[in-house]
Motif scaffolding. Structure first.
Motif, mmCIF file in Angstrom:
data_model
loop_
_atom_site.group_PDB
_atom_site.id
_atom_site.type_symbol
_atom_site.label_atom_id
_atom_site.label_comp_id
_atom_site.label_asym_id
_atom_site.label_seq_id
_atom_site.Cartn_x
_atom_site.Cartn_y
_atom_site.Cartn_z
ATOM 1 N N PRO A 134 0.817 -1.225 0.000
ATOM 2 C CA PRO A 134 0.000 0.000 0.000
ATOM 3 C C PRO A 134 0.852 1.278 0.000
ATOM 4 C CG PRO A 134 -0.873 -1.593 1.570
ATOM 5 C CD PRO A 134 0.455 -2.125 1.116
ATOM 6 N N LEU A 135 1.983 1.244 0.672
ATOM 7 C CA LEU A 135 2.860 2.420 0.712
ATOM 8 C C LEU A 135 3.461 2.692 -0.664
ATOM 9 C CD1 LEU A 135 4.725 1.658 4.068
ATOM 10 C CD2 LEU A 135 2.693 3.053 3.722
ATOM 11 N N LEU A 136 3.878 1.627 -1.341
ATOM 12 C CA LEU A 136 4.452 1.785 -2.684
ATOM 13 C C LEU A 136 3.392 2.273 -3.665
ATOM 14 C CD1 LEU A 136 6.687 -1.417 -2.890
ATOM 15 C CD2 LEU A 136 7.433 0.947 -2.565
ATOM 16 N N GLN A 137 2.176 1.774 -3.524
ATOM 17 C CA GLN A 137 1.088 2.235 -4.394
ATOM 18 C C GLN A 137 0.857 3.738 -4.218
ATOM 19 O OE1 GLN A 137 -1.777 -0.518 -2.795
ATOM 20 N NE2 GLN A 137 -1.804 -1.778 -4.651
ATOM 21 N N ALA A 138 0.830 4.188 -2.965
ATOM 22 C CA ALA A 138 0.559 5.598 -2.686
ATOM 23 C C ALA A 138 1.691 6.497 -3.174
ATOM 24 C CB ALA A 138 0.340 5.794 -1.188
ATOM 25 N N LEU A 139 2.925 6.057 -3.050
ATOM 26 C CA LEU A 139 4.068 6.894 -3.401
ATOM 27 C C LEU A 139 4.367 6.918 -4.894
ATOM 28 C CD1 LEU A 139 6.538 6.154 -0.486
ATOM 29 C CD2 LEU A 139 5.709 8.410 -1.165
#
Length: 472
Positions: A134-139
């Protein structure tokens, strides 16, 4: 003393270990290693004596040999060093230092159990590789993401998963060596793909790619030439153009981004642009691979961000298990990505160091030079020149080659003593803590861009010690 008498005077291992000088010398080593060092030292002195070498008291010979071997062994152990080279992302010194948030995250996960492969919501087995997605998706804006142990592994895994047995097209100008003799052509070969080179070293056009596409083509790979730059008569093809071409022909565009920048390099005054992961995703790349411990400023890791189906192919490939990361890496990386999402970029040490102003570094350099001179007050103060100077630092880690960072530090030299700089560098390396500087024009340079302000006192003490050792 005759050789035979000298050999009889050799202490036993236990006797040597109880000598105060030996105890002090081996104090940093676990007892089994200390015993081994002493035993080997006694054997080495015995051989010298048998070859006729004596001339000194046996006890002194043994202690000197123990000291030499213990220092050599201790120096090889992983330990903190003070980086005064001015190279922010120094590959040999562990690349990016972690932010405190990442250090705390490691400690919290390391000291007990965690939900590494357990789903708290369902109470069933979970997957470690989805913790950070989820963090990689957001960034990055990517549909999916996963983490492996370094960027070479990320490139290898994706190639093996999506193009094994097929051709991968790469510009000749992007067939880079990414460090320690790991080369893009070799990674492609080990992935089971077939390299197809296009263009020339300095010029590759869209038409070169178009002509190379055939029935056996599986993907186009664009590799960011992180550690070198070609200037002059050059031409390359942008990722967006390659993505459109690849998709029109039913192919994938894979991008080896290298440095892993998450924010524009212009934010800290870089003279050139370092592409970000989000820019590559928005340009249409199907998978973007980059390092976690370069401009991202996190732990060693290889990150894949891209289309869901492409990432899923990599996740299901048998090689993924061989290159996956552990809980400590995942904890540290999540903490670093959180800082980016919260807008706290300067809490990432790499970015804090890149933002340091030269005038502030010069102020510190003057204070440090004065602190060193005060410690050398007297004869030694006149024997060497210690002065604050402006200088240039580097980004390092294969990021923005040739981009100089205005910096400042301390220069130590002595007229007519060409060997002083080498002697000082060695003395600093062998100190506690080790301090690593650089040598320029037969002068030792301590660049403060990569030294924490709270380390200045230790650097001053270490530099004064080194001068005394080399000039006494």
């Amino acid at each position: 003393m005759e050789a035979e008498d000298a050999r009889r005077a050799l202490p036993s291992v236990d006797e040597a270990l109880h000598q105060a000088a030996v105890r002090e010398t081996t104090s940093r080593l676990p007892r089994p290693l200390a015993v081994r060092v002493v035993r080997e030292a006694i054997d080495a002195v015995r051989e010298r004596l048998e070859d006729g070498g004596a001339g000194e008291p046996v006890e002194g010979l043994v202690q000197a040999e123990v000291r030499r071997r213990a220092e050599e062994l201790a120096a090889r152990r992983l330990q903190p060093v003070i980086n005064a080279t001015g190279v922010v992302i120094h590959t040999n010194l562990g690349r990016a230092p972690l932010p405190q948030a990442a250090v705390r995250a490691i400690a919290e996960v390391a000291q007990g159990y965690s939900n590494l492969e357990w789903d708290i919501l369902s109470g069933r087995r979970g997957r470690r590789d989805t913790r950070i997605e989820p963090l990689l998706q957001a960034l990055t804006g990517a549909e999916a993401g996963l983490v492996v142990n370094n960027n070479a592994a990320a490139v290898l895994l994706v190639l093996a998963a999506v193009a094994r047995g097929r051709e991968v097209i790469v510009s000749r100008g992007e067939l880079v060596e990414i460090g320690d003799s790991f080369r893009i052509p070799e990674i492609i070969a080990h992935s089971g793909c077939v390299l197809k080179e296009v263009g020339t070293t300095n010029r590759t056009r869209p038409d070169d790619y178009e002509k190379a596409i055939g029935p056996q083509t599986g993907a186009i790979l664009k590799a960011h030439p992180s550690n070198y730059r070609i200037v002059g008569f050059t031409e390359s093809v942008e990722a967006r153009t390659l993505a459109e071409m690849a998709h029109r022909r039913g192919l994938l565009l894979l991008v080896d981004l290298g440095s892993g920048a998450m924010v524009p390099s212009e934010a800290w005054g870089a003279g050139s642009h370092e592409p970000t992961a989000r820019e590559m995703v928005e340009a249409g790349a199907d998978a973007v691979m980059f390092s976690g411990d370069k401009l991202l400023g996190g732990p060693q890791a290889g990150i894949v961000a891209g289309r869901r189906d492409v990432v899923q192919m990599a996740r299901r490939h048998p090689l993924f298990r061989a290159v996956r990361v552990g809980k400590l890496t995942l904890a540290a990386l999540a903490a670093v990505l959180d800082l980016y999402l919260e807008g706290r970029v300067t809490d990432v040490p790499v970015w804090e160091m890149l933002h340091r102003a030269q005038d502030q570094l010069l102020e510190r350099a003057h204070r440090l030079a004065e602190a060193i001179r005060q410690r050398l007050a007297g004869e030694l103060e006149q024997a060497v020149t210690v002065r604050a100077v402006a200088m240039e630092a580097e980004v390092g880690g294969g990021s923005l080659p040739g981009a100089a960072l205005p910096s400042a530090g301390v220069e130590i030299a002595a007229a007519g003593d060409e060997g002083l700089a080498e002697c000082l560098a060695r003395a600093l390396r062998l100190g506690r803590p080790p301090v690593v500087g650089r040598i320029e024009r037969e002068r030792l340079v301590l660049d403060l861009r990569t030294v924490w302000p709270e380390q200045d006192e230790a650097v001053a003490e270490a530099a004064a010690r080194a001068v005394r050792a080399c000039r006494s």
